[in-house]
Design a protein around this motif. Structure first.
Motif, short mmCIF file in Angstrom:
data_model
loop_
_atom_site.label_atom_id
_atom_site.label_comp_id
_atom_site.label_asym_id
_atom_site.label_seq_id
_atom_site.Cartn_x
_atom_site.Cartn_y
_atom_site.Cartn_z
N LEU A 99 0.85 -1.19 0.00
CA LEU A 99 0.00 0.00 0.00
C LEU A 99 0.89 1.24 0.00
CD1 LEU A 99 -2.33 -1.11 2.91
CD2 LEU A 99 -2.86 -1.22 0.48
N PRO A 100 0.40 2.33 -0.58
CA PRO A 100 1.18 3.57 -0.49
C PRO A 100 1.26 4.03 0.96
CG PRO A 100 -0.86 3.91 -1.75
CD PRO A 100 -0.82 2.47 -1.34
N ASP A 101 2.41 4.56 1.34
CA ASP A 101 2.60 5.08 2.70
C ASP A 101 2.05 6.50 2.75
OD1 ASP A 101 3.48 6.07 5.13
OD2 ASP A 101 5.47 5.16 4.97
N PRO A 102 0.98 6.74 3.51
CA PRO A 102 0.38 8.07 3.54
C PRO A 102 1.32 9.14 4.10
CG PRO A 102 -0.68 6.63 5.14
CD PRO A 102 0.30 5.79 4.38
N SER A 103 2.33 8.74 4.87
CA SER A 103 3.25 9.72 5.45
C SER A 103 4.50 9.94 4.59
CB SER A 103 3.66 9.28 6.86
OG SER A 103 4.38 8.07 6.81
N ASP A 104 4.64 9.16 3.50
CA ASP A 104 5.81 9.28 2.62
C ASP A 104 5.37 8.94 1.20
OD1 ASP A 104 8.17 9.09 1.20
OD2 ASP A 104 9.11 7.64 2.56
N ARG A 105 5.25 9.94 0.36
CA ARG A 105 4.71 9.73 -0.99
C ARG A 105 5.51 8.71 -1.80
NH1 ARG A 105 3.85 15.43 -3.61
NH2 ARG A 105 2.79 14.16 -5.16
N ARG A 106 6.79 8.56 -1.49
CA ARG A 106 7.62 7.59 -2.23
C ARG A 106 7.62 6.21 -1.58
NH1 ARG A 106 13.04 9.91 -1.68
NH2 ARG A 106 12.10 10.75 0.19
N GLY A 107 7.15 6.12 -0.36
CA GLY A 107 7.25 4.89 0.40
C GLY A 107 6.05 3.97 0.24
N VAL A 108 6.23 2.75 0.68
CA VAL A 108 5.14 1.77 0.69
C VAL A 108 5.06 1.15 2.08
CG1 VAL A 108 5.36 1.20 -1.76
CG2 VAL A 108 6.56 -0.18 -0.08
N LEU A 109 3.91 0.60 2.34
CA LEU A 109 3.70 -0.20 3.54
C LEU A 109 3.33 -1.60 3.09
CD1 LEU A 109 1.61 2.30 5.68
CD2 LEU A 109 4.00 1.65 6.02
N VAL A 110 3.71 -2.58 3.87
CA VAL A 110 3.35 -3.97 3.60
C VAL A 110 2.32 -4.35 4.64
CG1 VAL A 110 4.19 -6.33 3.41
CG2 VAL A 110 5.68 -4.42 2.76
N ARG A 111 1.16 -4.80 4.17
CA ARG A 111 0.06 -5.16 5.07
C ARG A 111 -0.27 -6.63 4.92
NH1 ARG A 111 -5.34 -1.97 4.54
NH2 ARG A 111 -4.11 -0.37 5.57
N LEU A 112 -0.54 -7.25 6.04
CA LEU A 112 -0.96 -8.64 6.09
C LEU A 112 -2.40 -8.74 5.58
CD1 LEU A 112 0.34 -11.23 7.26
CD2 LEU A 112 -0.67 -10.63 9.45
N THR A 113 -2.66 -9.68 4.69
CA THR A 113 -4.04 -9.93 4.26
C THR A 113 -4.73 -10.80 5.30
OG1 THR A 113 -3.48 -11.93 3.04
CG2 THR A 113 -3.36 -9.83 1.81
N ASP A 114 -6.04 -10.95 5.18
CA ASP A 114 -6.76 -11.84 6.10
C ASP A 114 -6.21 -13.26 6.02
OD1 ASP A 114 -8.33 -9.73 6.97
OD2 ASP A 114 -10.04 -10.25 5.70
N GLU A 115 -5.95 -13.70 4.78
CA GLU A 115 -5.38 -15.06 4.59
C GLU A 115 -4.01 -15.15 5.25
OE1 GLU A 115 -4.28 -18.79 2.33
OE2 GLU A 115 -6.19 -17.77 2.14
#
Length: 165
Positions: free
Chosen positions: A102-118
């Motif tokens: 996901l895009p990092d809302p606090s850093d326009r160039r950054g990403v976040l990695v999120r765990l899916t439900d699975e």
């Protein structure tokens, strides 16, 4: 009760009486136990179609708490791998549907990695399986002995875990 390390130490004392082989009595057991633990971990993870490295990344995200997301840099710190390795791991987990970028809302160039439900479900199930395996390994020790062993091992590992940089 004698174990393989007792036999190994006795042989070295016989063959090299000039050496103090006492460290082998502790560290060879730690090494052998690590191999047994690695086998138990692999078994617990394979029952949930996970590799050990997948479990490491998924559980780092799971431990982060809701919304179960971290930056790739935070994942690097927790899993002790290189940036290139982490990128590859995130790619592979995303293809399996276990994480998403996901895009990092606090850093326009950054990403976040999120765990899916699975991914969360697989991490939770694999953790439960791992804990069953680890309880079996520790079954010969009382609660007090487990606490004492944990404290002694912490005393040995803390200096390595607290090295700056």
């Amino acid at each position: 009760m004698e174990d393989e390390v007792d036999r190994l130490v006795a042989a070295w004392r016989r063959e090299r009486p000039d050496l103090d082989v006492e460290p082998l009595e502790v560290l060879s057991r730690v090494s052998r136990l690590a191999r047994h633990l690695d086998r138990a971990r692999r078994l617990a993870f394979s029952e949930h179609n996970l590799e050990p490295w997948e479990f490491d990344v998924l559980t780092a995200l799971r431990r982060a708490g809701t919304p179960y997301q971290l930056s790739p840099g935070q994942l690097l710190t927790q899993t002790l791998v290189t940036s290139g390795t982490m990128t590859n791991r995130i790619d592979r987990l995303a293809k399996k549907g276990l994480v998403e970028r996901l895009p990092d809302p606090s850093d326009r160039r950054g990403v976040l990695v999120r765990l899916t439900d699975e991914g969360r479900d697989r991490a939770d199930q694999a953790l439960a399986g791992l804990l069953d395996q680890e309880r079996a390994i520790l079954a010969e020790l009382s609660r007090a002995q487990r606490g004492e062993l944990a404290a002694l091992l912490r005393q040995l590992t803390a200096p390595f875990d607290n090295i700056p940089g």
